[in-house]
Design a protein around this motif. Structure first.
Motif, PDB file in Angstrom:
ATOM      1  N   VAL A  55       0.841  -1.209   0.000  1.00  0.00           N
ATOM      2  CA  VAL A  55       0.000   0.000   0.000  1.00  0.00           C
ATOM      3  C   VAL A  55       0.874   1.256   0.000  1.00  0.00           C
ATOM      4  CG1 VAL A  55      -1.619   1.333   1.414  1.00  0.00           C
ATOM      5  CG2 VAL A  55      -1.992  -1.118   1.073  1.00  0.00           C
ATOM      6  N   ALA A  56       2.024   1.198   0.660  1.00  0.00           N
ATOM      7  CA  ALA A  56       2.926   2.348   0.688  1.00  0.00           C
ATOM      8  C   ALA A  56       3.605   2.572  -0.659  1.00  0.00           C
ATOM      9  CB  ALA A  56       3.981   2.156   1.780  1.00  0.00           C
ATOM     10  N   LEU A  57       3.913   1.491  -1.375  1.00  0.00           N
ATOM     11  CA  LEU A  57       4.699   1.594  -2.608  1.00  0.00           C
ATOM     12  C   LEU A  57       3.851   1.849  -3.854  1.00  0.00           C
ATOM     13  CD1 LEU A  57       7.190  -1.364  -2.038  1.00  0.00           C
ATOM     14  CD2 LEU A  57       7.701   1.077  -1.859  1.00  0.00           C
ATOM     15  N   HIS A  98      19.709 -15.113   8.651  1.00  0.00           N
ATOM     16  CA  HIS A  98      18.861 -16.211   8.192  1.00  0.00           C
ATOM     17  C   HIS A  98      18.703 -16.215   6.665  1.00  0.00           C
ATOM     18  CE1 HIS A  98      17.678 -16.861  12.378  1.00  0.00           C
ATOM     19  NE2 HIS A  98      17.398 -15.573  12.457  1.00  0.00           N
ATOM     20  N   MET A  99      19.343 -15.278   5.991  1.00  0.00           N
ATOM     21  CA  MET A  99      19.116 -15.084   4.562  1.00  0.00           C
ATOM     22  C   MET A  99      20.384 -15.364   3.758  1.00  0.00           C
ATOM     23  SD  MET A  99      15.996 -14.148   4.452  1.00  0.00           S
ATOM     24  CE  MET A  99      14.667 -13.370   5.405  1.00  0.00           C
ATOM     25  N   PRO A 100      20.242 -15.688   2.462  1.00  0.00           N
ATOM     26  CA  PRO A 100      21.423 -15.833   1.598  1.00  0.00           C
ATOM     27  C   PRO A 100      22.135 -14.486   1.458  1.00  0.00           C
ATOM     28  CG  PRO A 100      19.380 -15.969   0.317  1.00  0.00           C
ATOM     29  CD  PRO A 100      18.988 -16.006   1.752  1.00  0.00           C
ATOM     30  N   SER A 101      23.403 -14.444   1.845  1.00  0.00           N
ATOM     31  CA  SER A 101      24.115 -13.164   1.957  1.00  0.00           C
ATOM     32  C   SER A 101      24.294 -12.450   0.621  1.00  0.00           C
ATOM     33  CB  SER A 101      25.487 -13.390   2.597  1.00  0.00           C
ATOM     34  OG  SER A 101      26.247 -14.309   1.832  1.00  0.00           O
ATOM     35  N   ASP A 102      24.341 -13.199  -0.476  1.00  0.00           N
ATOM     36  CA  ASP A 102      24.599 -12.570  -1.777  1.00  0.00           C
ATOM     37  C   ASP A 102      23.360 -11.922  -2.380  1.00  0.00           C
ATOM     38  OD1 ASP A 102      23.448 -15.110  -2.037  1.00  0.00           O
ATOM     39  OD2 ASP A 102      24.234 -15.374  -4.066  1.00  0.00           O
ATOM     40  N   ARG A 103      22.177 -12.156  -1.769  1.00  0.00           N
ATOM     41  CA  ARG A 103      20.942 -11.611  -2.356  1.00  0.00           C
ATOM     42  C   ARG A 103      20.122 -10.794  -1.376  1.00  0.00           C
ATOM     43  NH1 ARG A 103      17.336 -15.865  -3.666  1.00  0.00           N
ATOM     44  NH2 ARG A 103      18.564 -17.377  -2.485  1.00  0.00           N
ATOM     45  N   SER A 104      20.682 -10.479  -0.200  1.00  0.00           N
ATOM     46  CA  SER A 104      19.874  -9.886   0.867  1.00  0.00           C
ATOM     47  C   SER A 104      20.459  -8.573   1.351  1.00  0.00           C
ATOM     48  CB  SER A 104      19.772 -10.864   2.045  1.00  0.00           C
ATOM     49  OG  SER A 104      19.293 -12.123   1.621  1.00  0.00           O
ATOM     50  N   VAL A 105      19.573  -7.659   1.746  1.00  0.00           N
ATOM     51  CA  VAL A 105      19.980  -6.370   2.287  1.00  0.00           C
ATOM     52  C   VAL A 105      18.940  -5.907   3.288  1.00  0.00           C
ATOM     53  CG1 VAL A 105      18.834  -5.053   0.451  1.00  0.00           C
ATOM     54  CG2 VAL A 105      20.742  -4.024   1.689  1.00  0.00           C
ATOM     55  N   CYS A 106      19.372  -5.237   4.351  1.00  0.00           N
ATOM     56  CA  CYS A 106      18.443  -4.676   5.334  1.00  0.00           C
ATOM     57  C   CYS A 106      17.957  -3.320   4.834  1.00  0.00           C
ATOM     58  CB  CYS A 106      19.118  -4.538   6.692  1.00  0.00           C
ATOM     59  SG  CYS A 106      18.015  -3.859   7.967  1.00  0.00           S
ATOM     60  N   ALA A 107      16.671  -3.244   4.570  1.00  0.00           N
ATOM     61  CA  ALA A 107      16.069  -1.998   4.077  1.00  0.00           C
ATOM     62  C   ALA A 107      15.310  -1.263   5.169  1.00  0.00           C
ATOM     63  CB  ALA A 107      15.119  -2.301   2.918  1.00  0.00           C
ATOM     64  N   GLY A 108      15.088  -1.932   6.314  1.00  0.00           N
ATOM     65  CA  GLY A 108      14.226  -1.344   7.322  1.00  0.00           C
ATOM     66  C   GLY A 108      12.773  -1.491   6.916  1.00  0.00           C
ATOM     67  N   SER A 109      11.914  -0.754   7.587  1.00  0.00           N
ATOM     68  CA  SER A 109      10.485  -0.814   7.298  1.00  0.00           C
ATOM     69  C   SER A 109      10.093   0.342   6.385  1.00  0.00           C
ATOM     70  CB  SER A 109       9.680  -0.737   8.601  1.00  0.00           C
ATOM     71  OG  SER A 109       8.304  -0.901   8.342  1.00  0.00           O
ATOM     72  N   ILE A 110       9.305   0.039   5.380  1.00  0.00           N
ATOM     73  CA  ILE A 110       8.863   1.055   4.423  1.00  0.00           C
ATOM     74  C   ILE A 110       7.573   1.675   4.958  1.00  0.00           C
ATOM     75  CG2 ILE A 110       8.396   1.552   2.006  1.00  0.00           C
ATOM     76  CD1 ILE A 110      11.188   0.291   2.718  1.00  0.00           C
ATOM     77  N   ILE A 111       7.643   2.919   5.367  1.00  0.00           N
ATOM     78  CA  ILE A 111       6.523   3.582   6.032  1.00  0.00           C
ATOM     79  C   ILE A 111       5.722   4.404   5.026  1.00  0.00           C
ATOM     80  CG2 ILE A 111       5.856   5.104   7.923  1.00  0.00           C
ATOM     81  CD1 ILE A 111       7.392   2.609   8.823  1.00  0.00           C
ATOM     82  N   SER A 136      15.476   3.823   7.854  1.00  0.00           N
ATOM     83  CA  SER A 136      15.021   2.833   6.876  1.00  0.00           C
ATOM     84  C   SER A 136      15.100   3.423   5.478  1.00  0.00           C
ATOM     85  CB  SER A 136      13.571   2.426   7.172  1.00  0.00           C
ATOM     86  OG  SER A 136      13.459   1.771   8.414  1.00  0.00           O
ATOM     87  N   PHE A 137      14.970   2.579   4.473  1.00  0.00           N
ATOM     88  CA  PHE A 137      14.856   3.062   3.098  1.00  0.00           C
ATOM     89  C   PHE A 137      13.632   3.974   2.998  1.00  0.00           C
ATOM     90  CE2 PHE A 137      17.082  -0.288   0.209  1.00  0.00           C
ATOM     91  CZ  PHE A 137      18.222  -0.218   0.997  1.00  0.00           C
ATOM     92  N   THR A 138      13.751   5.016   2.225  1.00  0.00           N
ATOM     93  CA  THR A 138      12.583   5.818   1.894  1.00  0.00           C
ATOM     94  C   THR A 138      11.761   5.081   0.836  1.00  0.00           C
ATOM     95  OG1 THR A 138      13.674   6.998   0.098  1.00  0.00           O
ATOM     96  CG2 THR A 138      13.889   7.935   2.328  1.00  0.00           C
ATOM     97  N   ILE A 139      10.564   5.543   0.606  1.00  0.00           N
ATOM     98  CA  ILE A 139       9.740   4.947  -0.447  1.00  0.00           C
ATOM     99  C   ILE A 139      10.432   5.060  -1.796  1.00  0.00           C
ATOM    100  CG2 ILE A 139       7.595   5.269  -1.754  1.00  0.00           C
ATOM    101  CD1 ILE A 139       6.178   5.757   0.873  1.00  0.00           C
ATOM    102  N   ASP A 140      11.041   6.209  -2.070  1.00  0.00           N
ATOM    103  CA  ASP A 140      11.734   6.389  -3.349  1.00  0.00           C
ATOM    104  C   ASP A 140      12.906   5.418  -3.481  1.00  0.00           C
ATOM    105  OD1 ASP A 140      10.149   8.352  -4.519  1.00  0.00           O
ATOM    106  OD2 ASP A 140      11.184   9.973  -3.483  1.00  0.00           O
ATOM    107  N   GLN A 141      13.658   5.212  -2.403  1.00  0.00           N
ATOM    108  CA  GLN A 141      14.761   4.257  -2.457  1.00  0.00           C
ATOM    109  C   GLN A 141      14.261   2.847  -2.753  1.00  0.00           C
ATOM    110  OE1 GLN A 141      16.452   5.518   1.481  1.00  0.00           O
ATOM    111  NE2 GLN A 141      18.417   5.197   0.480  1.00  0.00           N
ATOM    112  N   MET A 142      13.175   2.462  -2.087  1.00  0.00           N
ATOM    113  CA  MET A 142      12.645   1.117  -2.289  1.00  0.00           C
ATOM    114  C   MET A 142      12.109   0.958  -3.707  1.00  0.00           C
ATOM    115  SD  MET A 142      12.373  -1.594  -0.267  1.00  0.00           S
ATOM    116  CE  MET A 142      12.826  -2.760  -1.542  1.00  0.00           C
ATOM    117  N   VAL A 143      11.415   1.965  -4.205  1.00  0.00           N
ATOM    118  CA  VAL A 143      10.895   1.916  -5.574  1.00  0.00           C
ATOM    119  C   VAL A 143      12.043   1.782  -6.571  1.00  0.00           C
ATOM    120  CG1 VAL A 143       9.778   3.294  -7.373  1.00  0.00           C
ATOM    121  CG2 VAL A 143       8.724   3.105  -5.107  1.00  0.00           C
TER     122      VAL A 143
END
Length: 355
Positions: free
Chosen positions: A20-22, A153-166, A340-347
């Motif tokens: 809904v945020a994105l 808990h995630m595959p290191s080559d495909r994962s990144v911490c983005a935080g919560s998208i508000i 956290s990532f901003t909405i623009d960063q996540m998009v």
């Protein structure tokens, strides 16, 4: 040529809120958007109500259970049917990229995406991945986590911490509008109590039994869940079953929060600098993810925790008072929390996968 993105996720409000945020930002950027969810889940109501420009496709999906049920033998066939339905939708919509927020409905979609060779981004909200995302991870091109701890808990080559998208509307609340909605003109701090989209009977009962003592120190906004309103009228106390558009205004006038420990909600409170008392779902009622979420926030100094098994009127009142006493220390720690990532960063992240 118009770029296309397909969203999936459902089963609870938490598995839809990031979508809904994105969605509005993708729409603003000129993308064609579609959504795959279940036929009658909460995601259908949330998406169709808010986004008239997003075609909604319902598919068959089975519930992923960690306990014995006869349906465990039939639901795999429903999932298989959902895979084929999702595959046909994907071939018709031709998305450049798929974004999944999780929930059981996402599993057949991501299996179909692998078959259709469409890149997939997953967002995992909790400290440990849910069963749906565990099953979907092998098919994901990129995995985003909310908690830093989840990366182990995630595959290191495909994962990144983005935080919560508000979602942006949460930052646009008006205290005056909140006071109009609630008819409260509080001279005391405002305590917002919410137990999730369906409410929480134990929390509701303790709050109502403690009202006289609580109202000596707080004005109270109680989001009690659908069908859970009680015949109580006390000055300084207002009940709502469920709110949507009103929530930013209620949060703007809120000083302290009592809540379950769903990841999306607690990160929204963190972003708004609202100290919180978290009462996570017990392991008997869940896989224990909310307990881990709450522990993380307690360790970082953003919250206090009260186990459901320890929830009594006395323990509740005592812990709420502790929350009030520690309010400004918590706010200071929240102000120094990693962004956290901003909405623009996540998009932009998702868009890059679709190139």
């Amino acid at each position: 040529m118009t770029k296309r993105v397909l969203f999936t996720g459902g089963g609870s409000a938490g598995h839809v809120s990031v979508n809904v945020a994105l969605i509005p930002r993708f729409h603003e950027n000129g993308w064609s958007i579609s959504y795959i969810g279940s036929h009658d889940g909460i995601e259908k109501e949330m998406i169709t109500k808010q986004f008239s420009y997003v075609p909604y496709h319902g598919i068959s999906s089975g519930k992923l259970r960690r306990y014995f049920s006869v349906k465990n033998f039939t639901d795999p066939f429903r999932v298989l049917a959902g895979v084929m339905q999702a595959f046909r939708i994907i071939k018709k919509e031709k998305p450049d990229v798929i974004f999944s927020k999780g929930g059981f409905v996402s599993v057949p979609v991501l299996l179909a995406a692998k078959m259709a060779k469409v890149p997939v981004a997953i967002h995992e909200s909790d400290v440990t991945p849910g069963l749906a995302n565990k099953l979907a991870m092998p098919f994901a091109t990129r995995i985003y986590t909310t908690f830093q701890e989840t990366l182990q808990h995630m595959p290191s080559d495909r994962s990144v911490c983005a935080g919560s998208i508000i979602r942006e509307d949460l930052f646009k609340g008006s205290r005056a509008e909140g006071e109009r909605i609630t008819s409260l003109k509080p001279a005391k701090p405002v305590l917002l109590v919410m137990g999730g989209s369906l409410g929480a009977q134990g929390i509701n009962t303790v709050v109502r039994n403690s009202l006289d003592q609580l109202l000596e120190h707080f004005s109270i906004i109680h989001l009690c869940g659908k069908g859970n309103k009680a015949e109580i009228q006390k000055e300084g106390y207002i009940q709502f079953e469920f709110v949507t558009e009103e929530l930013p205004h209620l949060l703007e006038m809120t000083d302290l929060v009592v809540s379950r420990a769903g990841s999306n909600s607690i990160f929204e409170f963190l972003a708004l600098k609202k100290p919180m008392l978290l009462i996570p779902l017990s392991k008997e009622s869940s896989r224990g993810d909310q307990i881990l979420n709450a522990n993380s926030f307690v360790q970082q100094g953003f919250a206090l925790k009260l186990e459901e098994s320890e929830l009594t009127e006395e323990s509740f009142i005592t812990t709420v008072r502790q929350l009030r006493d520690q309010q400004w220390t918590m706010v200071e720690k929240m102000e120094n929390a990693p962004p956290s990532f901003t909405i623009d960063q996540m998009v932009n992240e998702i868009a890059l996968l679709g190139k």
